[in-house]
Design a protein around this motif. Structure first.
Motif, PDB file in Angstrom:
ATOM      1  N   LEU A   1      -7.038  13.071   6.716  1.00  0.00           N
ATOM      2  CA  LEU A   1      -6.714  12.012   7.669  1.00  0.00           C
ATOM      3  C   LEU A   1      -7.950  11.187   7.997  1.00  0.00           C
ATOM      4  O   LEU A   1      -7.893   9.951   8.061  1.00  0.00           O
ATOM      5  CB  LEU A   1      -6.128  12.616   8.940  1.00  0.00           C
ATOM      6  CG  LEU A   1      -4.787  13.353   8.798  1.00  0.00           C
ATOM      7  CD1 LEU A   1      -4.314  13.839  10.162  1.00  0.00           C
ATOM      8  CD2 LEU A   1      -3.737  12.463   8.160  1.00  0.00           C
ATOM      9  N   ARG A   2      -9.074  11.854   8.192  1.00  0.00           N
ATOM     10  CA  ARG A   2     -10.307  11.156   8.548  1.00  0.00           C
ATOM     11  C   ARG A   2     -10.760  10.246   7.421  1.00  0.00           C
ATOM     12  O   ARG A   2     -11.071   9.067   7.629  1.00  0.00           O
ATOM     13  CB  ARG A   2     -11.398  12.179   8.875  1.00  0.00           C
ATOM     14  CG  ARG A   2     -12.728  11.554   9.280  1.00  0.00           C
ATOM     15  CD  ARG A   2     -13.748  12.651   9.540  1.00  0.00           C
ATOM     16  NE  ARG A   2     -13.285  13.600  10.552  1.00  0.00           N
ATOM     17  CZ  ARG A   2     -13.857  14.770  10.790  1.00  0.00           C
ATOM     18  NH1 ARG A   2     -14.886  15.161  10.059  1.00  0.00           N
ATOM     19  NH2 ARG A   2     -13.395  15.566  11.733  1.00  0.00           N
ATOM     20  N   ARG A   3     -10.785  10.779   6.212  1.00  0.00           N
ATOM     21  CA  ARG A   3     -11.260   9.978   5.082  1.00  0.00           C
ATOM     22  C   ARG A   3     -10.256   8.914   4.668  1.00  0.00           C
ATOM     23  O   ARG A   3     -10.629   7.828   4.223  1.00  0.00           O
ATOM     24  CB  ARG A   3     -11.627  10.894   3.920  1.00  0.00           C
ATOM     25  CG  ARG A   3     -13.011  11.489   4.120  1.00  0.00           C
ATOM     26  CD  ARG A   3     -13.268  12.751   3.336  1.00  0.00           C
ATOM     27  NE  ARG A   3     -14.678  13.114   3.442  1.00  0.00           N
ATOM     28  CZ  ARG A   3     -15.259  13.582   4.543  1.00  0.00           C
ATOM     29  NH1 ARG A   3     -14.550  13.739   5.638  1.00  0.00           N
ATOM     30  NH2 ARG A   3     -16.555  13.896   4.554  1.00  0.00           N
ATOM     31  N   GLY A   4      -8.983   9.210   4.817  1.00  0.00           N
ATOM     32  CA  GLY A   4      -7.978   8.195   4.526  1.00  0.00           C
ATOM     33  C   GLY A   4      -8.101   7.000   5.446  1.00  0.00           C
ATOM     34  O   GLY A   4      -7.995   5.844   5.013  1.00  0.00           O
TER      35      GLY A   4
ATOM     36  N   MET B   1       0.842  -1.187   0.000  1.00  0.00           N
ATOM     37  CA  MET B   1       0.000   0.000   0.000  1.00  0.00           C
ATOM     38  C   MET B   1       0.883   1.247   0.000  1.00  0.00           C
ATOM     39  O   MET B   1       1.825   1.361   0.778  1.00  0.00           O
ATOM     40  CB  MET B   1      -0.904   0.008   1.241  1.00  0.00           C
ATOM     41  CG  MET B   1      -1.850   1.196   1.308  1.00  0.00           C
ATOM     42  SD  MET B   1      -2.823   1.201   2.837  1.00  0.00           S
ATOM     43  CE  MET B   1      -3.775  -0.303   2.623  1.00  0.00           C
ATOM     44  N   THR B   2       0.581   2.188  -0.868  1.00  0.00           N
ATOM     45  CA  THR B   2       1.351   3.421  -0.946  1.00  0.00           C
ATOM     46  C   THR B   2       1.142   4.257   0.308  1.00  0.00           C
ATOM     47  O   THR B   2       0.016   4.471   0.746  1.00  0.00           O
ATOM     48  CB  THR B   2       0.925   4.240  -2.176  1.00  0.00           C
ATOM     49  OG1 THR B   2       1.160   3.471  -3.356  1.00  0.00           O
ATOM     50  CG2 THR B   2       1.717   5.542  -2.267  1.00  0.00           C
ATOM     51  N   LYS B   3       2.227   4.762   0.860  1.00  0.00           N
ATOM     52  CA  LYS B   3       2.143   5.614   2.039  1.00  0.00           C
ATOM     53  C   LYS B   3       1.823   7.036   1.588  1.00  0.00           C
ATOM     54  O   LYS B   3       2.394   7.536   0.623  1.00  0.00           O
ATOM     55  CB  LYS B   3       3.444   5.590   2.810  1.00  0.00           C
ATOM     56  CG  LYS B   3       3.384   6.368   4.099  1.00  0.00           C
ATOM     57  CD  LYS B   3       4.637   6.134   4.927  1.00  0.00           C
ATOM     58  CE  LYS B   3       4.357   6.461   6.377  1.00  0.00           C
ATOM     59  NZ  LYS B   3       4.737   5.447   7.302  1.00  0.00           N
ATOM     60  N   ILE B   4       0.897   7.691   2.289  1.00  0.00           N
ATOM     61  CA  ILE B   4       0.517   9.064   1.981  1.00  0.00           C
ATOM     62  C   ILE B   4       0.905   9.941   3.161  1.00  0.00           C
ATOM     63  O   ILE B   4       0.521   9.679   4.305  1.00  0.00           O
ATOM     64  CB  ILE B   4      -0.996   9.174   1.717  1.00  0.00           C
ATOM     65  CG1 ILE B   4      -1.383   8.334   0.503  1.00  0.00           C
ATOM     66  CG2 ILE B   4      -1.397  10.637   1.504  1.00  0.00           C
ATOM     67  CD1 ILE B   4      -2.880   8.263   0.255  1.00  0.00           C
ATOM     68  N   LEU B   5       1.671  10.979   2.892  1.00  0.00           N
ATOM     69  CA  LEU B   5       2.054  11.949   3.910  1.00  0.00           C
ATOM     70  C   LEU B   5       1.272  13.233   3.675  1.00  0.00           C
ATOM     71  O   LEU B   5       1.331  13.811   2.588  1.00  0.00           O
ATOM     72  CB  LEU B   5       3.555  12.242   3.843  1.00  0.00           C
ATOM     73  CG  LEU B   5       4.055  13.400   4.711  1.00  0.00           C
ATOM     74  CD1 LEU B   5       3.852  13.099   6.194  1.00  0.00           C
ATOM     75  CD2 LEU B   5       5.519  13.708   4.410  1.00  0.00           C
ATOM     76  N   VAL B   6       0.524  13.677   4.679  1.00  0.00           N
ATOM     77  CA  VAL B   6      -0.227  14.927   4.603  1.00  0.00           C
ATOM     78  C   VAL B   6       0.522  15.983   5.406  1.00  0.00           C
ATOM     79  O   VAL B   6       0.723  15.826   6.617  1.00  0.00           O
ATOM     80  CB  VAL B   6      -1.655  14.765   5.167  1.00  0.00           C
ATOM     81  CG1 VAL B   6      -2.398  16.101   5.127  1.00  0.00           C
ATOM     82  CG2 VAL B   6      -2.419  13.699   4.376  1.00  0.00           C
ATOM     83  N   THR B   7       0.959  17.029   4.746  1.00  0.00           N
ATOM     84  CA  THR B   7       1.571  18.154   5.446  1.00  0.00           C
ATOM     85  C   THR B   7       0.508  19.224   5.676  1.00  0.00           C
ATOM     86  O   THR B   7      -0.454  19.332   4.927  1.00  0.00           O
ATOM     87  CB  THR B   7       2.735  18.734   4.635  1.00  0.00           C
ATOM     88  OG1 THR B   7       2.264  19.126   3.336  1.00  0.00           O
ATOM     89  CG2 THR B   7       3.837  17.697   4.458  1.00  0.00           C
ATOM     90  N   GLY B   8       0.686  20.020   6.724  1.00  0.00           N
ATOM     91  CA  GLY B   8      -0.374  20.952   7.090  1.00  0.00           C
ATOM     92  C   GLY B   8      -1.593  20.197   7.575  1.00  0.00           C
ATOM     93  O   GLY B   8      -2.738  20.586   7.328  1.00  0.00           O
ATOM     94  N   ALA B   9      -1.354  19.104   8.289  1.00  0.00           N
ATOM     95  CA  ALA B   9      -2.420  18.144   8.600  1.00  0.00           C
ATOM     96  C   ALA B   9      -3.372  18.594   9.690  1.00  0.00           C
ATOM     97  O   ALA B   9      -4.381  17.925   9.926  1.00  0.00           O
ATOM     98  CB  ALA B   9      -1.809  16.799   8.991  1.00  0.00           C
ATOM     99  N   ARG B  10      -3.093  19.696  10.369  1.00  0.00           N
ATOM    100  CA  ARG B  10      -3.994  20.138  11.441  1.00  0.00           C
ATOM    101  C   ARG B  10      -5.013  21.166  10.959  1.00  0.00           C
ATOM    102  O   ARG B  10      -5.867  21.588  11.728  1.00  0.00           O
ATOM    103  CB  ARG B  10      -3.180  20.717  12.620  1.00  0.00           C
ATOM    104  CG  ARG B  10      -2.070  19.804  13.129  1.00  0.00           C
ATOM    105  CD  ARG B  10      -2.546  18.402  13.426  1.00  0.00           C
ATOM    106  NE  ARG B  10      -1.413  17.481  13.604  1.00  0.00           N
ATOM    107  CZ  ARG B  10      -1.468  16.204  13.356  1.00  0.00           C
ATOM    108  NH1 ARG B  10      -2.590  15.654  12.914  1.00  0.00           N
ATOM    109  NH2 ARG B  10      -0.415  15.431  13.533  1.00  0.00           N
ATOM    110  N   GLY B  11      -4.944  21.561   9.706  1.00  0.00           N
ATOM    111  CA  GLY B  11      -5.926  22.479   9.144  1.00  0.00           C
ATOM    112  C   GLY B  11      -7.189  21.745   8.731  1.00  0.00           C
ATOM    113  O   GLY B  11      -7.294  20.520   8.858  1.00  0.00           O
TER     114      GLY B  11
ATOM    115  N   VAL C   1      -0.370   9.345   6.980  1.00  0.00           N
ATOM    116  CA  VAL C   1       0.269   9.960   8.139  1.00  0.00           C
ATOM    117  C   VAL C   1       0.173  11.465   7.983  1.00  0.00           C
ATOM    118  O   VAL C   1       0.424  12.004   6.897  1.00  0.00           O
ATOM    119  CB  VAL C   1       1.750   9.538   8.245  1.00  0.00           C
ATOM    120  CG1 VAL C   1       2.446  10.309   9.360  1.00  0.00           C
ATOM    121  CG2 VAL C   1       1.856   8.043   8.476  1.00  0.00           C
ATOM    122  N   GLY C   2      -0.224  12.156   9.042  1.00  0.00           N
ATOM    123  CA  GLY C   2      -0.362  13.599   8.982  1.00  0.00           C
ATOM    124  C   GLY C   2       0.609  14.307   9.903  1.00  0.00           C
ATOM    125  O   GLY C   2       0.783  13.909  11.057  1.00  0.00           O
TER     126      GLY C   2
END
Length: 285
Positions: free
Chosen positions: A18-21, A1-11, A29-30
């Motif tokens: 993060l919720r939908r992922g 599974m491809t890892k997804i990094l979310v930057t600015g994850a608290r906005g 990961v956020g």
């Protein structure tokens, strides 16, 4: 599974990603600004992994404050995205960078296509446009996704503000001479997660809920949705609410390139608003 990094994850958008992922069972990961400074090359290099997808939601979004603090806006909106793009290009990761309708002058009469002439009128818009260019220069395989009028109905966004004001005031004056496409962050997040799985897509795309409305139209729709009398919302002009940074009069973005890329179109804005309000049921009390 491809890892997804979310930057600015608290906005608002990062939180929805993060919720939908998690709901979709994705490896997401956020990191918020306190956990990852996207302008720090060493920190970014440590966070970006080969083969991963980076969804960059980090941005300096204080539109009015940017007018008197361009260095801060430039650092986050230009230097940061460039640093991320250099890292993704170096290790073979993929970058999806979120941008804005403010890169345009706001004087069009038909929806903006991704290749329409730009002409930002604010520091925020200029730095976001410079950030787009920096991303695509550093990593030609990156994707820039412009969006507009994003809300969740919580916090201090426009929809949340209207929900509060319908409880507190008899009447609310809202501008009716600015037009755009209200976009539920949850729908945008779903679109970005779909895009994250499409390796062949690159360049500039637009993603908003479909249709268009003025802020006045959106405010009335919010009032009506929670059982408040929409007639309590009164139209006014932009001149009645002067701001340091001028707001675009027209911010409708064309979804054509998004659809051509084989991505699922975002639903009409009124349906999205109903879904967003269903996630904050306390507003109806």
């Amino acid at each position: 599974m491809t890892k997804i990094l979310v930057t600015g994850a608290r906005g608002q958008l990062g939180t929805q990603l993060l919720r939908r992922g998690a709901t979709l069972g994705l490896d997401v990961v956020g990191l918020g600004s306190g956990e990852l400074d996207i302008t720090d090359p060493d920190a970014v290099a440590a966070a970006v992994r080969p083969g991963s997808v980076v969804l960059n939601c980090a941005a300096y979004t204080a539109v009015d404050a940017a007018e008197s603090d361009e260095p801060a806006a430039t650092r986050v909106n230009v230097d940061g995205p460039r640093t991320l793009a250099e890292a993704t290009a170096r290790v073979g990761a993929r970058l999806v960078h979120v941008s804005t309708d403010y890169v345009f002058a706001g004087d069009a009469t038909v929806p903006y296509e991704p290749d329409a002439p730009t002409g930002p009128r604010t520091v925020y818009g200029r730095t976001k446009l410079a950030g787009e260019r920096a991303v695509l220069a550093a990593d030609p395989a990156a994707v820039v996704v412009r969006t507009a009028w994003v809300y969740t109905g919580t916090g201090s966004d426009f929809v949340a503000t209207m929900l509060r004001l319908q409880r507190e005031r008899d009447h609310v004056d809202v501008v009716d001479d600015q037009v755009g496409s209200p976009t539920f962050a949850g729908d945008l997040a779903a679109g970005l997660l779909e895009l994250a799985g499409r390796d062949a897509v690159r360049g500039v795309l637009h993603a908003t809920n479909s249709g268009q409305a003025s802020w006045f139209d959106l405010a009335r729709a919010v009032f009506a949705a929670v059982g408040a009398d929409p007639e309590r919302v009164r139209p006014c002009g932009t001149a009645q609410f002067p701001r340091p940074a001028p707001r675009p009069a027209y911010s409708v973005l064309s979804p054509a390139a998004w659809a051509t890329a084989g991505l699922t179109p975002l639903r009409p804005w009124r349906a999205a608003l109903e879904a967003a309000l269903a996630e904050v049921p306390a507003v109806c009390d």
